[in-house]
Design an enzyme around this catalytic site. Sequence first.
Site, PDB file in Angstrom:
ATOM      1  N   HIS A  10       0.845  -1.212   0.000  1.00  0.00           N
ATOM      2  CA  HIS A  10       0.000   0.000   0.000  1.00  0.00           C
ATOM      3  C   HIS A  10       0.873   1.252   0.000  1.00  0.00           C
ATOM      4  O   HIS A  10       1.755   1.388   0.853  1.00  0.00           O
ATOM      5  CB  HIS A  10      -0.889   0.032   1.235  1.00  0.00           C
ATOM      6  CG  HIS A  10      -1.920  -1.051   1.277  1.00  0.00           C
ATOM      7  ND1 HIS A  10      -3.230  -0.855   0.897  1.00  0.00           N
ATOM      8  CD2 HIS A  10      -1.839  -2.355   1.631  1.00  0.00           C
ATOM      9  CE1 HIS A  10      -3.915  -1.979   1.045  1.00  0.00           C
ATOM     10  NE2 HIS A  10      -3.096  -2.911   1.485  1.00  0.00           N
ATOM     11  N   GLU A 194      -8.895 -12.015   6.309  1.00  0.00           N
ATOM     12  CA  GLU A 194      -7.914 -11.364   7.189  1.00  0.00           C
ATOM     13  C   GLU A 194      -8.595 -11.068   8.530  1.00  0.00           C
ATOM     14  O   GLU A 194      -8.270 -11.691   9.536  1.00  0.00           O
ATOM     15  CB  GLU A 194      -7.407 -10.069   6.527  1.00  0.00           C
ATOM     16  CG  GLU A 194      -6.392  -9.302   7.365  1.00  0.00           C
ATOM     17  CD  GLU A 194      -6.092  -7.899   6.828  1.00  0.00           C
ATOM     18  OE1 GLU A 194      -6.917  -7.330   6.080  1.00  0.00           O
ATOM     19  OE2 GLU A 194      -5.015  -7.357   7.177  1.00  0.00           O
TER      20      GLU A 194
HETATM   21  N1  HPA Z   1      -6.437  -4.787   5.126  1.00  0.00           N
HETATM   22  C1  HPA Z   1      -7.363  -3.925   4.679  1.00  0.00           C
HETATM   23  N2  HPA Z   1      -7.074  -2.703   4.307  1.00  0.00           N
HETATM   24  C2  HPA Z   1      -5.808  -2.308   4.384  1.00  0.00           C
HETATM   25  C3  HPA Z   1      -4.806  -3.151   4.826  1.00  0.00           C
HETATM   26  C4  HPA Z   1      -5.142  -4.457   5.223  1.00  0.00           C
HETATM   27  O1  HPA Z   1      -4.299  -5.265   5.634  1.00  0.00           O
HETATM   28  N3  HPA Z   1      -3.649  -2.471   4.780  1.00  0.00           N
HETATM   29  C5  HPA Z   1      -3.941  -1.261   4.294  1.00  0.00           C
HETATM   30  N4  HPA Z   1      -5.254  -1.149   4.036  1.00  0.00           N
HETATM   31 ZN    ZN Z   2      -3.327  -4.781   2.433  1.00  0.00          ZN
END
Ligand code: HPA
Ligand code: ZN
Length: 327
Positions: A10, A194
């Site tokens: 990111h 996640e």
């Molecule tokens: N998950 C969701 N959005 C995000 C993440 C992540 O790990 N890292 C940066 N934006």
């Molecule tokens: Zn991410």
Amino acid sequence: MKAYIDLHLHLDGAITVEIARKLEEKAGIILPEEDTELEQKLSVSETCENLNDFLKCFELPLSLLQTEETVEEAVYQVQENIKKDGIVYAEIRFAPQLHCRNGLSQKQIIEASLRGLHKSDLPCNLILCCMRGQDVKAQNMETIRLAKKYLVKDGGVVAIDLAGAEGLFPTADYKEEFEEAQRLGIPVTIHAGEADGAESVKTALEFGAVRIGHGVRSFEDPGLLQELKRRQTCLEMCPTSNRQTKAIENMEQYPLTDYLKMGICVTINTDDMAISRTTIQKEFSYVEKMYGLTEEQKERLFLNAVQSAFTTDERKKQLINEYAVRG
Ligand code: HPA
Ligand code: ZN
């Protein structure tokens, strides 16, 4: 030096102290004078409980990325930074809608990012993120429209993603976005599995995702693991980020090498290198130390990344050659 690929990186999570210093004046923001204090503000604390907590760390880097000049500079500086770590190809992602606080359009932000991208000689592509959240439909649809407008096979925008708080905003709520993306033929990766479970990954597959951001919790459904293997869906795994967001309770049971042994198309990535205080080399060292990695597995990880990269066959051949030389 070894050759690495980072498919999950990111932009706003990659603003290190050095990069922040290069942006502060242009951004019109006064940062703490002390680098140690600034580093603390730019990175996650060990008290981070979950993804929602983690996502709060983006506030400061995002505040620096609200002008065309700083977005352009940041994309360029991130590429120069990762080049030093041995990265030979990366896909940098960001959500254009998060850079429009000062009245710029998503289009202006994307064009600024493309200028930054083309300044560096490191082969990189861009992934545009839609966001999970309240009242974001119109912005997400605009991101998808622009992704189609700027879509190329290499050297620009190559795919879309869905980022943000998965635990609060389920993947299933973004059906309209991904139906449109599929209709337009835009390649898709989605953050899933996640902060939410296997069901979220299954929904992402239904939405046409050919890659999954993280996918850690896919093991909750053995049938899903078989499906991921059959499809050769790439899991963009990010160990340090997953440890910090507590995507899994116990890192001893982190499933990365299990997935690899099963023949699932796993890759290792940084996610948010500045926020997580990591680099691609640190991610590989961590996995090697915790779970062990044979030379064959390291090569497999590289080849998985090549196979799954949103780029041309020519670029893929060049990356494989690079590995043979630098491996
Ligand atoms: N998950 C969701 N959005 C995000 C993440 C992540 O790990 N890292 C940066 N934006
Ligand atoms: Zn991410």
